[in-house]
Design an enzyme around this catalytic site. Sequence first.
Site, short mmCIF file in Angstrom:
data_model
loop_
_atom_site.label_atom_id
_atom_site.label_comp_id
_atom_site.label_asym_id
_atom_site.label_seq_id
_atom_site.Cartn_x
_atom_site.Cartn_y
_atom_site.Cartn_z
N ALA A 171 0.79 -1.25 -0.09
CA ALA A 171 -0.13 -0.11 -0.03
C ALA A 171 0.87 1.36 -0.14
O ALA A 171 0.31 2.36 -0.42
CB ALA A 171 -1.02 -0.13 1.06
N LYS A 172 2.07 1.04 0.39
CA LYS A 172 2.94 2.39 0.67
C LYS A 172 3.36 2.90 -0.98
O LYS A 172 3.98 4.11 -0.82
CB LYS A 172 4.01 2.04 1.20
CG LYS A 172 4.07 1.40 2.57
CD LYS A 172 3.41 2.58 3.38
CE LYS A 172 3.30 2.13 5.03
NZ LYS A 172 2.50 3.25 5.82
#
Length: 363
Positions: free
Chosen positions: A53-54
């Site tokens: 998700a980063k």
Amino acid sequence: MDAADAAAAVLDVRAGVEGLIGNTPMVRIRSLSEATGCEVYGKLEMANPGGSAKDRVALAVIEQAERDGRLVPHAGDAVFEGTSGSTGISLAMLCRAKGYRAHICLPDDTSAEKIGLLERLGAVVEKVPPASIVDRRQYVNAARAGAAAVCAAGGRAVFADQFENEANWRTHYDHTGPEIYRQAGGRVDAFVAASGTGGTISGVARYLKQVLPDVRVVLADPQGSGLFNKIKYDVMFDVREREGTRRRHQVDTIVEGVGLNRLTRNFDVGRRLVDDAERVSDAAALLMARFLVEQDGLFVGSSTAVNCVAALRVARALGPGHVVVTVLCDSGARHLSKFWAAVGPVGGTAERPEVGLDEILAK
């Protein structure tokens, strides 16, 4: 294929690696859904090109800096960040794609897989001893100081500042939350997520509460983190989390990337929208990781295991017929030398039977 079909096919091609970020699939976690009578969905953030998700956060931070004129592509500019690994990997990937240098400061007990990925992506990796955020040598502070030193010498460098940079929660409000709402057909009874920087849970909560006022937002928190107590009792610490008792730099847990003993700006902007919290022990997270492989073939990292334990509890509490969404943050491939070494062999034999949900819930 005729000319019209060929033209349509070309229009479906993404522009660079940054064009692959977001619009990740959502998967029905069959084992948890069938066991609870709920629809338990996992937002598959490990499907981003950088594997977590980063990627969303890294892209949002870089694009904001470009709009502000603080970064210019292919001009020797640098991006500094303090991270336990995944944000650094996302930044290193995007810096390569967009013409910047990545300088990543991280705790020296970060998994070897994450450090190896950073190095293969060409990032400068600075490993520092675990320390409190008040220590100037702490990894976030080291990154901030590094960026300041470059600027003081006449260069151009940006400190990404994922914990406090509001581009973090905003990208989840603008993109992740709407994607979840759309993919779930407009029905979400509960959203469950752990907090590292706080951007995901805050951004998604702010969006979902806007379109679904009755949705329950539940924090999944690893052992030793103070965020559980902040949500439940509005007190950040208890005696089990006092300074000097922790095994790691942030919290007393084997889990990487989530859990904290301080309030970040990104968590605080959504904190009052979080309805409840579930504390997840290392033992439960380790068992859940095994269970998801054994029952679903899902090979997940430590923070995803924490999310799924909490999602299971929430689904059980809500009862059959509800929709529970959580986040599948990254793959277990980044956690082989630490978390998965503690998980041990996958079961399915007389000598090592498969994990049961009651066993997980008992931990």
